[in-house]
Design an enzyme around this catalytic site. Sequence first.
Site, PDB file in Angstrom:
ATOM      1  CB  CYS A  62     -43.488  -0.805  -8.124  1.00  9.20           C
ATOM      2  SG  CYS A  62     -42.224  -2.087  -8.217  1.00  9.20           S
ATOM      3  CG  HIS A  64     -36.532  -6.459 -16.673  1.00  3.86           C
ATOM      4  ND1 HIS A  64     -35.524  -7.373 -16.837  1.00  3.86           N
ATOM      5  CD2 HIS A  64     -37.603  -7.161 -16.289  1.00  3.86           C
ATOM      6  CE1 HIS A  64     -35.984  -8.575 -16.547  1.00  3.86           C
ATOM      7  NE2 HIS A  64     -37.232  -8.481 -16.193  1.00  3.86           N
ATOM      8  CG  HIS A 119     -38.391 -10.516 -10.868  1.00  6.23           C
ATOM      9  ND1 HIS A 119     -39.544  -9.822 -11.052  1.00  6.23           N
ATOM     10  CD2 HIS A 119     -37.577 -10.168 -11.893  1.00  6.23           C
ATOM     11  CE1 HIS A 119     -39.410  -9.061 -12.128  1.00  6.23           C
ATOM     12  NE2 HIS A 119     -38.226  -9.243 -12.658  1.00  6.23           N
ATOM     13  CB  CYS A 162     -41.552  -7.588  -4.117  1.00  3.29           C
ATOM     14  SG  CYS A 162     -42.944  -6.511  -3.795  1.00  3.29           S
ATOM     15  CG  HIS A 221     -41.644 -13.026 -15.303  1.00  5.86           C
ATOM     16  ND1 HIS A 221     -41.374 -12.812 -13.965  1.00  5.86           N
ATOM     17  CD2 HIS A 221     -41.537 -11.821 -15.899  1.00  5.86           C
ATOM     18  CE1 HIS A 221     -41.142 -11.520 -13.777  1.00  5.86           C
ATOM     19  NE2 HIS A 221     -41.239 -10.894 -14.941  1.00  5.86           N
ATOM     20  CD  GLU A 245     -44.147 -12.309  -9.666  1.00  6.48           C
ATOM     21  OE1 GLU A 245     -43.866 -11.176 -10.075  1.00  6.48           O
ATOM     22  OE2 GLU A 245     -45.311 -12.659  -9.380  1.00  6.48           O
ATOM     23  CB  SER A 297     -43.548  -8.947 -17.464  1.00  4.16           C
ATOM     24  OG  SER A 297     -44.864  -9.272 -17.199  1.00  4.16           O
ATOM     25  CB  SER A 348     -38.246  -1.896 -14.273  1.00  2.00           C
ATOM     26  OG  SER A 348     -38.982  -2.108 -15.443  1.00  2.00           O
TER      27      SER A 348
END
Length: 283
Positions: free
Chosen positions: A12, A39, A70, A92, A120, A122, A222, A265
Amino acid sequence: MEIIIGKDAGFCYGVQRAVDRAIEEIEKEEICCLGEIVHNQNVIDSLRTKGIKFINNIEEATSNTIIRAHGEPKSVYKKAKEMDIKLIDLTCPSVLKIQNLADEYSKKGYFIIIVGKANHPEVVGIKSRAECNYRVIDNKNDISELLNIINNKNKVLLISQTTHSSKKFDEIAEELKNSINSDVKLEIKKTICPSTEIRQKETEEIAKKVDLMIIIGDKRSSNTNKLYDIACNFCNNVVFVSNETEINLDRFNGIKRVGIMAGASTPKEDILKIKELLLKNNS
Ligand code: SF4
């Protein structure tokens, strides 16, 4: 054999930006990266070979340190300042937006419901901006336990981890609207990032029309796990692989149409290697 590859499969923009910048920085000077930048073991190994030192804790930092896409909790920024470590902040923009929302709304006295996975990275970063005024939930069944708490609040904000399932978020929002007391002010901000939503939608569309669907990505990712769940809902023949070495070609006997989708990722090269392998096997 026809192969349909998702237009949005692979890195992304947030991950691409972080990896590109990391490569740029290591060419100039020694740098550390706090946590895995993505990841994906191949990408990590390649960056390590270029000289990036991966650390698990800011206290291990010995030079300028990358904050990955993250994001990180506020405590990391504070510690880096104390240690006089310069941070290269590659959080991001979509994650930054949620961190700012959590910060702003907690200051305004809102109770914050975060849809996502509590541990997680993030979400850990977002929680730190929500002070102590939050709960993390994963699906609409978690709401019943929360009602006692939120019905005693004046204002509630609902936000989401960027990579959560769009469908699950909509179900939660609907359930909340229907069950929360009418005198509680509810604000809903669907903070799933556009890249995640597009990818999830495309996965559904491709999975509906193929005989076999391949999801490529790290098993710890994730967003890739979500893609796998979505594909399984629409296709009864789905394989989840990290790379081409995990492809079992026997499964492709008699298959006419294959779909490929990859997590945020997963580098494009991993997708192309699998495509080439399938074409070679089919020639
Ligand atoms: S998945 Fe979305 S929020 Fe996360 S790094 Fe990628 S673009 Fe940013």
